[in-house]
Motif scaffolding. Sequence first.
Motif, PDB file in Angstrom:
ATOM      1  N   THR A   1       0.857  -1.187   0.000  1.00 31.68           N
ATOM      2  CA  THR A   1       0.000   0.000   0.000  1.00 31.68           C
ATOM      3  C   THR A   1       0.893   1.236   0.000  1.00 31.68           C
ATOM      4  O   THR A   1       2.106   1.158   0.251  1.00 31.68           O
ATOM      5  N   HIS A   2       0.267   2.403  -0.270  1.00 33.18           N
ATOM      6  CA  HIS A   2       1.066   3.616  -0.424  1.00 33.18           C
ATOM      7  C   HIS A   2       0.532   4.816   0.344  1.00 33.18           C
ATOM      8  O   HIS A   2       1.243   5.811   0.489  1.00 33.18           O
ATOM      9  N   SER A   3      -0.686   4.741   0.837  1.00 33.08           N
ATOM     10  CA  SER A   3      -1.252   5.891   1.549  1.00 33.08           C
ATOM     11  C   SER A   3      -2.368   5.429   2.475  1.00 33.08           C
ATOM     12  O   SER A   3      -2.852   4.293   2.373  1.00 33.08           O
ATOM     13  N   LYS A   4      -2.766   6.313   3.363  1.00 35.38           N
ATOM     14  CA  LYS A   4      -3.847   6.025   4.302  1.00 35.38           C
ATOM     15  C   LYS A   4      -5.140   5.699   3.559  1.00 35.38           C
ATOM     16  O   LYS A   4      -5.946   4.870   4.014  1.00 35.38           O
ATOM     17  N   SER A   5      -5.347   6.320   2.410  1.00 30.43           N
ATOM     18  CA  SER A   5      -6.586   6.115   1.656  1.00 30.43           C
ATOM     19  C   SER A   5      -6.712   4.695   1.113  1.00 30.43           C
ATOM     20  O   SER A   5      -7.804   4.284   0.708  1.00 30.43           O
ATOM     21  N   ASP A   6      -5.609   3.933   1.092  1.00 26.97           N
ATOM     22  CA  ASP A   6      -5.683   2.549   0.632  1.00 26.97           C
ATOM     23  C   ASP A   6      -6.418   1.659   1.625  1.00 26.97           C
ATOM     24  O   ASP A   6      -6.881   0.569   1.270  1.00 26.97           O
ATOM     25  N   PHE A   7      -6.502   2.115   2.884  1.00 29.53           N
ATOM     26  CA  PHE A   7      -7.129   1.321   3.936  1.00 29.53           C
ATOM     27  C   PHE A   7      -8.559   1.790   4.187  1.00 29.53           C
ATOM     28  O   PHE A   7      -8.793   2.967   4.434  1.00 29.53           O
ATOM     29  N   LYS A   8      -9.478   0.849   4.151  1.00 29.16           N
ATOM     30  CA  LYS A   8     -10.849   1.150   4.526  1.00 29.16           C
ATOM     31  C   LYS A   8     -11.029   1.006   6.034  1.00 29.16           C
ATOM     32  O   LYS A   8     -11.674   1.830   6.686  1.00 29.16           O
ATOM     33  N   GLU A   9     -10.418  -0.037   6.593  1.00 28.18           N
ATOM     34  CA  GLU A   9     -10.544  -0.296   8.027  1.00 28.18           C
ATOM     35  C   GLU A   9      -9.442  -1.247   8.477  1.00 28.18           C
ATOM     36  O   GLU A   9      -9.052  -2.156   7.753  1.00 28.18           O
ATOM     37  N   ILE A  10      -8.928  -0.986   9.685  1.00 25.45           N
ATOM     38  CA  ILE A  10      -7.964  -1.884  10.316  1.00 25.45           C
ATOM     39  C   ILE A  10      -8.462  -2.129  11.731  1.00 25.45           C
ATOM     40  O   ILE A  10      -8.558  -1.196  12.530  1.00 25.45           O
ATOM     41  N   ASP A  11      -8.800  -3.381  12.043  1.00 26.35           N
ATOM     42  CA  ASP A  11      -9.337  -3.655  13.373  1.00 26.35           C
ATOM     43  C   ASP A  11      -9.063  -5.100  13.776  1.00 26.35           C
ATOM     44  O   ASP A  11      -8.486  -5.878  13.020  1.00 26.35           O
ATOM     45  N   ARG A  12      -9.483  -5.449  14.982  1.00 25.64           N
ATOM     46  CA  ARG A  12      -9.369  -6.819  15.448  1.00 25.64           C
ATOM     47  C   ARG A  12     -10.338  -7.723  14.687  1.00 25.64           C
ATOM     48  O   ARG A  12     -11.454  -7.307  14.365  1.00 25.64           O
ATOM     49  N   CYS A  13      -9.879  -8.929  14.410  1.00 28.18           N
ATOM     50  CA  CYS A  13     -10.764  -9.911  13.787  1.00 28.18           C
ATOM     51  C   CYS A  13     -11.454 -10.689  14.902  1.00 28.18           C
ATOM     52  O   CYS A  13     -10.883 -11.635  15.461  1.00 28.18           O
ATOM     53  N   ARG A  14     -12.666 -10.268  15.256  1.00 24.46           N
ATOM     54  CA  ARG A  14     -13.362 -10.850  16.402  1.00 24.46           C
ATOM     55  C   ARG A  14     -13.758 -12.301  16.180  1.00 24.46           C
ATOM     56  O   ARG A  14     -14.037 -13.027  17.138  1.00 24.46           O
ATOM     57  N   MET A  15     -13.793 -12.736  14.919  1.00 21.32           N
ATOM     58  CA  MET A  15     -14.180 -14.113  14.614  1.00 21.32           C
ATOM     59  C   MET A  15     -12.992 -15.078  14.721  1.00 21.32           C
ATOM     60  O   MET A  15     -13.180 -16.289  14.654  1.00 21.32           O
ATOM     61  N   ALA A  16     -11.787 -14.540  14.887  1.00 24.47           N
ATOM     62  CA  ALA A  16     -10.606 -15.399  14.973  1.00 24.47           C
ATOM     63  C   ALA A  16     -10.575 -16.116  16.318  1.00 24.47           C
ATOM     64  O   ALA A  16     -11.163 -15.661  17.304  1.00 24.47           O
ATOM     65  N   SER A  17      -9.874 -17.248  16.364  1.00 20.99           N
ATOM     66  CA  SER A  17      -9.769 -17.990  17.618  1.00 20.99           C
ATOM     67  C   SER A  17      -8.976 -17.212  18.665  1.00 20.99           C
ATOM     68  O   SER A  17      -9.177 -17.385  19.862  1.00 20.99           O
ATOM     69  N   HIS A  18      -8.083 -16.333  18.205  1.00 19.00           N
ATOM     70  CA  HIS A  18      -7.309 -15.485  19.112  1.00 19.00           C
ATOM     71  C   HIS A  18      -7.362 -14.044  18.591  1.00 19.00           C
ATOM     72  O   HIS A  18      -6.395 -13.560  17.992  1.00 19.00           O
ATOM     73  N   PRO A  19      -8.467 -13.355  18.807  1.00 19.66           N
ATOM     74  CA  PRO A  19      -8.605 -11.993  18.268  1.00 19.66           C
ATOM     75  C   PRO A  19      -7.552 -11.031  18.782  1.00 19.66           C
ATOM     76  O   PRO A  19      -7.216 -10.051  18.102  1.00 19.66           O
TER      77      PRO A  19
END
Length: 274
Positions: free
Chosen positions: A70-88
């Motif tokens: 990626t090259h800029s902040k606009s490339d990201f829509k969202e960065i968060d915890r994956c609550r569905m993972a076995s170890h979020p």
Amino acid sequence: MNQNLNTTGIAKSAVARLHADGGTTSLNDDVVVEEPLEIRIGNRPFVVTMRTPGNDEELAAGFMTTEGFTHSKSDFKEIDRCRMASHPENTIRVRMSTGVKLNKIESLRYGAISASCGVCGKTSIESIRNSYPDIQSDCKIERATLLSLPDRLRKSQVVFEKTGGLHSSGLFDKAGNLLCLREDVGRHNALDKVIGFALLNDIWPLENHILMVSGRVSFEIIQKALAARIPIVAAVSAPSSLAISVARECGITLVGFLRNPTMNVYSHPHRISG
């Protein structure tokens, strides 16, 4: 100033301390935490890295950017915890913005993996020069200010003070003000966290900033600094031969053994005044 006051990277461990007189003391010692972090693109596993917990969203953003995905902040829509993972607590999910081609990210990833086998230093330099333009920044820093950075970095290493087992990276402005410090068991992770912080907080690109690292400077540190457009990289320890070559070729001022009152300048000394 955004210092890293996060102490989630500390754990307790029983230890037997042996003394010179033959005696033994049992105690609980502070040790640095090392755990895996899985970065997912959407719901698909992408990469796993070993890191010290804390500032994981910054780590994901910094890694994606410094590795050229990626090259800029606009490339990201969202960065968060994956609550569905076995170890979020150890899983970060990155959702890309519309228009970012996921198949290109995948091809870059596997291309980087295959290209890492058996290449020489010259090939490595040519590869990153094809990926990033040379740094042309006219950023300058006073010699006295530069010499003060190791102490400023050291005084803000909260987790290192307790454990003695972490690397740190600090981002400074030209006046020597500490903008962000991050600590991690991996030197590259500490840098990715700093770069991720800058990207997500719109301090970007970093053409008028100075990077200070607590250990040695490897090729990977210079490559990530180049991706973030950082013109001055300083360290309290030594750089590698390949780090020096890349810095000279790509326009980065590289300073090693920065220990008041002296320093070694390996490339582009014109950015240090006074």
